[in-house]
Design an enzyme around this catalytic site. Structure first.
Site, short mmCIF file in Angstrom:
data_model
loop_
_atom_site.label_atom_id
_atom_site.label_comp_id
_atom_site.label_asym_id
_atom_site.label_seq_id
_atom_site.Cartn_x
_atom_site.Cartn_y
_atom_site.Cartn_z
N GLU A 215 0.84 -1.19 0.00
CA GLU A 215 0.00 0.00 0.00
C GLU A 215 0.88 1.25 0.00
O GLU A 215 1.80 1.35 -0.82
CB GLU A 215 -0.96 -0.06 1.19
N HIS A 216 0.63 2.20 0.90
CA HIS A 216 1.37 3.46 0.90
C HIS A 216 2.15 3.62 2.20
O HIS A 216 1.70 3.18 3.26
CB HIS A 216 0.43 4.65 0.73
N ALA A 217 3.32 4.26 2.09
CA ALA A 217 4.09 4.59 3.28
C ALA A 217 3.30 5.60 4.12
O ALA A 217 2.61 6.46 3.58
CB ALA A 217 5.44 5.18 2.90
#
Length: 576
Positions: A215-217
């Site tokens: 997913e996203h940091a």
């Protein structure tokens, strides 16, 4: 025979339990109550102590109280296993938060290795701490490995089938009909690359199976999901020189090209605002203004509009070996000038403008970051400008950074980041100019890889070759220039691979990604509108494992890939 049969079935059952992440049973605790990425922790101490922890995902955050243990009494609680964390056990301390610098009453500090659905026991004494594993955790990556094996197998079988059919039924008929004539002039690699980006974007938006690294940091750093949006934006820039030059070749006036770009940008922006109400509020005072399509619209308006106004209709490179070697760069000299101006403006605003109560140049998430040193300064200049001009109610309300750091609201697609997003599109314009002016496969790929190396080194230097300690950390939420450079480098490498396989060596037709790349905007809008609609999404009573969430995400993504192929087969191509 019966005993042997039962033994084999038991072995099969055990294997299935591993793949399905069955929490199993353990005496004394309710394993079915655990959620995804959770485990049980039992604790006992010979004196009253408090257990604190801080996740690696929360950089420079204080330790937070997790459980109080009374002397001689065993306590059980659930712990998160998503990220690694650091634990501390304190004596005579009951505050909700404690600074990492505070060692008063510290009995021990440990870095436990915890896994999903595991059971652990912590024993805290005056001599120190001991952590034992009572029940082994499940392997959350087995479902992902099985999925990859199945997808690769299907891909190989499909490729062999298509190869055989192409040999059996040779035909001059084009795959997608007349539209293919225009598509082939644009290179198969472009649509393949765009297809990879949109398919992975849908997969990430559908949850990516709950794997955090897909997913996203949360704030600084780079996860796999962070590569999707900048790749989509960058490939949009690659196509700008090709479409503008094609319009010039057809005799379309420059002003008509610019008007078309403006109209398309406005439609894209308004469509993005409309889609925001699917996930958020439709109250006029709370509608989120910016978003993915809005960021694309602004970057496209700047990059495409500027190129359409400044690009020569007929470019004649300077004479000499140097002029020939650099002709693709020299043809974009005004785009490089604009990119430099945008970077300078973005840097000046970032390090000069700030909230009166915040330090200049702050690039953190606020809240608990750095022990609340700048609690109300989330996003620095970018967050301040968004909250000042748009208002907090018109920003994205549920960011991971806000959930982890508990700071003020910030928007990952806000106003200031539009400047560096336009720079990313302009870097794509340069790659597109290479397609126009460098005719050989080797020249194109070698230049793309050279740019990739230069961008990667420049971005890594700005980030200090670390996640948190550079001058300009890699940060998608702020769309930092280091983020632009590193993600553009990755995009150049992926495009080089796609181009080599699809156009240079012709070993791959781009499937199954090319068809989604031909209708990328349609797929993005469609999957956004159907985000809660069956059959694209479904639920079962228990969605608490990576296996079931991965299956659901792959199912929804696969349906859109199939729809894209049907649309291509029927010659349906939707553009703004």
């Amino acid at each position: 025979m019966n005993e042997t049969g039962r033994s084999r079935w038991e072995e099969v059952y055990d294997v299935m339990r591993w793949f399905l992440e069955d929490p199993g049973q353990y005496q004394g605790v309710n394993m079915s109550a655990l959620h995804m990425d959770q485990a049980y922790m039992g604790g006992v101490a010979d004196q009253d102590v408090s257990v604190y922890s801080v996740s690696d995902d929360c950089f420079r955050c204080p330790f937070e109280l997790r459980q109080n243990l009374s002397a001689g009494e065993e306590q059980w609680w659930t712990v998160s296993t998503t990220h690694k964390s650091t634990w501390r056990v304190y004596h005579q301390l009951t505050d909700q938060y404690v600074s990492a610098r505070n060692t008063t009453g510290l009995l021990c500090q440990i870095r436990p290795h915890l896994g999903e659905f595991g059971v652990y026991r912590l024993n805290a004494t005056r001599e120190g701490c001991d952590l034992r594993t009572e029940k082994e955790p499940v392997d959350i990556y087995l479902p992902l490995l099985l999925l990859l094996a199945v997808l690769v197998g299907v891909w190989v079988v499909y490729g062999v089938f298509k190869l055989i059919m192409s040999r059996v039924t040779r035909s001059a008929k084009l795959r997608y009909g007349d539209k293919e004539l225009a598509i082939q002039q644009r290179l198969r690699a472009l649509d393949t690359f765009r297809g990879i980006a949109i398919v992975f974007m849908i997969f990430v938006n559908d949850g990516a199976g709950g794997y955090w690294w897909l997913e996203h940091a949360t704030w600084n750093g780079l996860a796999a999901g962070d590569l999707v949006f900048p790749s989509f934006l960058w490939i949009m820039g690659v196509c700008i020189p090709l479409s503008v030059k094609s319009a010039f070749a057809k005799g379309v006036p420059r002003w008509k090209i610019f008007v078309h770009i403006v109209r398309r940008s406005i439609v894209m922006f308004l469509l993005g605002v409309s889609l925001n109400t699917i996930y958020g509020s439709n109250m006029l005072g709370e509608i989120r203004v910016f978003g993915v399509l809005q960021r694309l619209a602004v970057a496209y308006l700047v990059a495409a509009g500027f190129y359409a106004l400044t690009a020569p209709k007929y470019y004649t490179p300077p004479r000499g070996a140097c002029g020939q070697a650099l002709k693709d760069v020299l043809s974009c000299v005004w785009c490089w000038a604009l990119a430099g101006a945008l970077v300078a403006a973005h840097s000046a605003i970032t390090f000069v403008i700030h909230d009166p109560d915040c330090p200049a140049g702050y690039l953190g998430p606020g809240g608990k970051h750095d022990d609340w040193a700048a609690a109300g300064c989330a996003g620095g200049a970018a967050g301040y400008i968004d909250r000042l001009l748009l208002g907090s109610s018109h920003l994205y309300q549920h960011s991971d950074a806000r959930n982890v750091y508990d700071g003020p609201v910030t928007d990952p697609e806000g106003i200031l980041g539009c400047l560096t997003s336009a720079v990313q599109a302009l870097l794509g314009v340069q790659a597109g100019a290479t397609v126009l002016l460098q005719r050989s496969h080797r020249a194109r790929v070698s230049r793309w890889l050279a740019w990739a190396l230069a961008f990667a080194l420049a971005g890594a230097l700005l980030a200090g070759f670390s996640r948190e300690h550079g001058v300009v950390p890699i940060n998608k939420n702020l769309w930092s220039i280091s983020f632009v450079l590193v993600t553009s480098a990755v995009s150049l490498v992926i495009l080089s691979i796609c181009y080599t396989l699809t156009d240079a060596w012709r070993l791959w037709g781009g499937g199954p990604f090319r068809a989604p790349g031909l209708n990328a905007i349609a797929l993005y809008v469609g999957h956004s509108m159907c985000s809660h609609i069956f059959p694209f999404h479904w639920r079962v009573p228990s969605m608490e494992t990576h296996a079931i969430r991965l299956l659901e995400a792959v199912w929804g993504t696969a349906l859109w890939v199939i729809i894209a192929h049907v649309m291509a087969k029927k010659k349906i191509f939707i553009t703004l």
